[in-house]
Design a protein around this motif. Sequence first.
Motif, mmCIF file in Angstrom:
data_model
loop_
_atom_site.group_PDB
_atom_site.id
_atom_site.type_symbol
_atom_site.label_atom_id
_atom_site.label_comp_id
_atom_site.label_asym_id
_atom_site.label_seq_id
_atom_site.Cartn_x
_atom_site.Cartn_y
_atom_site.Cartn_z
ATOM 1 N N SER A 66 0.843 -1.189 0.000
ATOM 2 C CA SER A 66 0.000 0.000 0.000
ATOM 3 C C SER A 66 0.877 1.238 0.000
ATOM 4 O O SER A 66 1.993 1.216 0.504
ATOM 5 C CB SER A 66 -0.876 0.030 1.254
ATOM 6 N N GLY A 67 0.325 2.346 -0.512
ATOM 7 C CA GLY A 67 1.056 3.601 -0.490
ATOM 8 C C GLY A 67 1.809 3.806 -1.781
ATOM 9 O O GLY A 67 2.198 2.845 -2.441
ATOM 10 N N SER A 68 1.989 5.101 -2.149
ATOM 11 C CA SER A 68 2.586 5.378 -3.444
ATOM 12 C C SER A 68 4.099 5.222 -3.371
ATOM 13 O O SER A 68 4.724 5.409 -2.324
ATOM 14 C CB SER A 68 2.224 6.794 -3.891
ATOM 15 N N GLY A 76 5.008 4.459 2.895
ATOM 16 C CA GLY A 76 3.732 3.999 2.347
ATOM 17 C C GLY A 76 3.329 2.668 2.969
ATOM 18 O O GLY A 76 2.190 2.491 3.389
ATOM 19 N N THR A 83 -4.537 0.134 1.403
ATOM 20 C CA THR A 83 -5.405 0.293 0.243
ATOM 21 C C THR A 83 -5.591 -1.029 -0.496
ATOM 22 O O THR A 83 -6.442 -1.136 -1.369
ATOM 23 C CB THR A 83 -4.803 1.311 -0.738
ATOM 24 N N HIS A 253 -8.548 0.428 -8.511
ATOM 25 C CA HIS A 253 -8.608 1.490 -7.499
ATOM 26 C C HIS A 253 -9.089 2.802 -8.100
ATOM 27 O O HIS A 253 -9.040 3.832 -7.437
ATOM 28 C CB HIS A 253 -7.236 1.678 -6.842
ATOM 29 N N ASP A 262 -1.748 4.441 -5.473
ATOM 30 C CA ASP A 262 -1.866 4.283 -4.020
ATOM 31 C C ASP A 262 -1.260 2.943 -3.597
ATOM 32 O O ASP A 262 -1.629 2.369 -2.591
ATOM 33 C CB ASP A 262 -3.324 4.399 -3.566
#
Lengths: 408, 236
Positions: A66-68, A76, A83, A253, A262
Amino acid sequence: MTLWLSMLGEALQAMSANKLRTFLTALGIIIGAGAVVLMVALGQGTQTAVTKSISALGSNLLIVRSGSAQQGGFRGGAGGLPTLKTSDAQALLDLTSLNTAAPVVQQGAQLVYGPNNWGTQIVGSTDAYLDIRDWTLQSGRPFTDTEMNSGMRVAILGQTVAEQLFGSADPIDQSVRIQKSPYQVIGVLAQKGQSMAGSDQDDTVLIPLVTAQRQLVGSQFKGTVSMIMAKANSAQQLASGEAQIADLLRQRHRIAEGADDDFSVTNMASIASTMAQITGMLSILLGSIAGISLLVGGIGIMNIMMVSVTERTREIGIRMAIGASRKTVLLQFLLEAVIITTTGGLIGILIGVGAALGVQRFGGIAVAITPQPILLAFGVSTLVGLFFGLYPARKASMMKPIEALRYQ
Amino acid sequence: MSDIIRLAAIKKVYDTDAGPVPVLNGLELSIAPGEFVTIMGPSGSGKSTLMNILGCLDTPTSGEYWLDGENVASLDEDRLAEVRSRVLGFVFQGFNLLPRIDLKANVALPLVYQCVAKAKRLQRAITVLERVGLARQVNSLPPKISGGQQQRVAIARALVTQPRVILADEPTGNLDTVTGQEIMTLFQDINKESGVTMIVVTHDARVAHYARRLVYLRDGLITYDGSAADFQEALA
Ligand SMILES: Nc1ncnc2c1ncn2[C@@H]1O[C@H](COP(=O)(O)OP(=O)(O)OP(=O)(O)O)[C@@H](O)[C@H]1O
Ligand SMILES: [Mg+2]
């Protein structure tokens, strides 16, 4: 033959008559050869250890978090809102470049068995996790579909956990408590050893994903996972797998064109090659240090030989005046140089190997002892010693006896 | 051709930075086996140069040197080494012993190059050391003994191969008068005992009379060659 023996005797006599010179010459070679063997063993050891621990993660591995990526993989993954969903992992299974994918939830927890308890990392995932990480069971069986789908309380223990809780007893079919709930042990993982970062990979417990989501992770993020591990069909398909995952997840997403992801996809092969590059550089660095030691040793030898050149030249003059020919004088000095350099080289190699094994034993650093650096160290130190040992002798033996005698 | 040594028109010119320096200017000299000859002459007259040529340590610029019936100029490096090993024995002013090995090893050294076995070498070395009066010091190192004793060791080293000719360049030069006379007596005795040809360079007129024959050098030429006793009278 008798001449060779006589000259060998003379060489040995000269060596023992000049103990300090003999010792200093040998010392240069010992240091040079020892350094080469030790440094190369360290460099190669690190290299193989790194390669091994990267491949121990699983081959053709892609990790989705998860996380960019722009936020940084660490932040992230660790701090961002989760996410990724179980359904994302399910969707990845349809991608053509991927062999399989496993959603993973991780949570630290305390395990209790009788009077023993042990804190460890609980991994909630599917059977595919074992496949992806190339992990086999030492005993017992993997999860059944029913166990995975209905979230039953079954657990597969890592070696360390099994040892801590059960000692030498068989854990299969025993019941352990994880956060107060009982779990039936259905299997024990094979040993995997330390990871690249030095953590114990066997200090883990595997339970079904659904069970973990229900029992361990807070209800806040129902249906989310910490990461998805995926295995590409082959090393060649890693890149296309990475791209397919990104496309699919952006779609799922609903990320608009140009907006940040994300999630992030890490290709372990590229990390492996980066690490290989770094350790390769480390090897070169250590090798250069060793080379410099060899050079310094060589210069030391040269110095000592040059200092004794006057004494030796006169000695050669005396020997020629009382009947030695050029050849016999050269033979004597050649034998002397060969004896000093080869014994020095051998001692240096022994010390280098000993030090490498000592570093491995007491410093916990992996070393790899291979024949090439040993041969190199031996070859170079012998050549250096021979050259500088013979140089003054050759020079002196080319002179007329009277010139060598008068040499100042 | 019964001479052990015959020099014909020997010249030696040193090439120096300041140009060629002629030192020997056409020497003629014949020495019969068993003779005891002293060579005298002022400093710089070429005595050492001559001795080095006689000892095959240096080569003349021109002229012929016959040693024991062989033309030295025709010998290759290996044969020259063999001649130095078997025919000649050299005694230097500065002794030239190897400082780090003991006396018996020093004396045995020439036998190494004749490939004599070690036990035999040491046994012969000790016998010769006894002959020169150093029976008790065979295990000492050269720097630990006196100059006169060191010269005796050097003489023993020259004797050990039983050479035809012993060449000594100012063997008494570094020694006091009494010790010098002892060394000269030793040479005389050895010459009488073994019949070895003895050629000794000296500066000192008082030691010259140990020889029967005296050769006087001046400016690279022989200006006197005859009885030592007559030369003494000529001086007196
Ligand atoms: N290697 C050399 N190069 C140039 N000149 C030399 C060399 N050896 C000797 N000479 C010169 O040759 C001359 C004769 O020297 P030599 O040593 O033969 O004299 P000597 O008679 O032995 O003298 P002394 O009694 O002082 O020992 C001297 O002028 C000397 O400077
Ligand atoms: Mg002289």
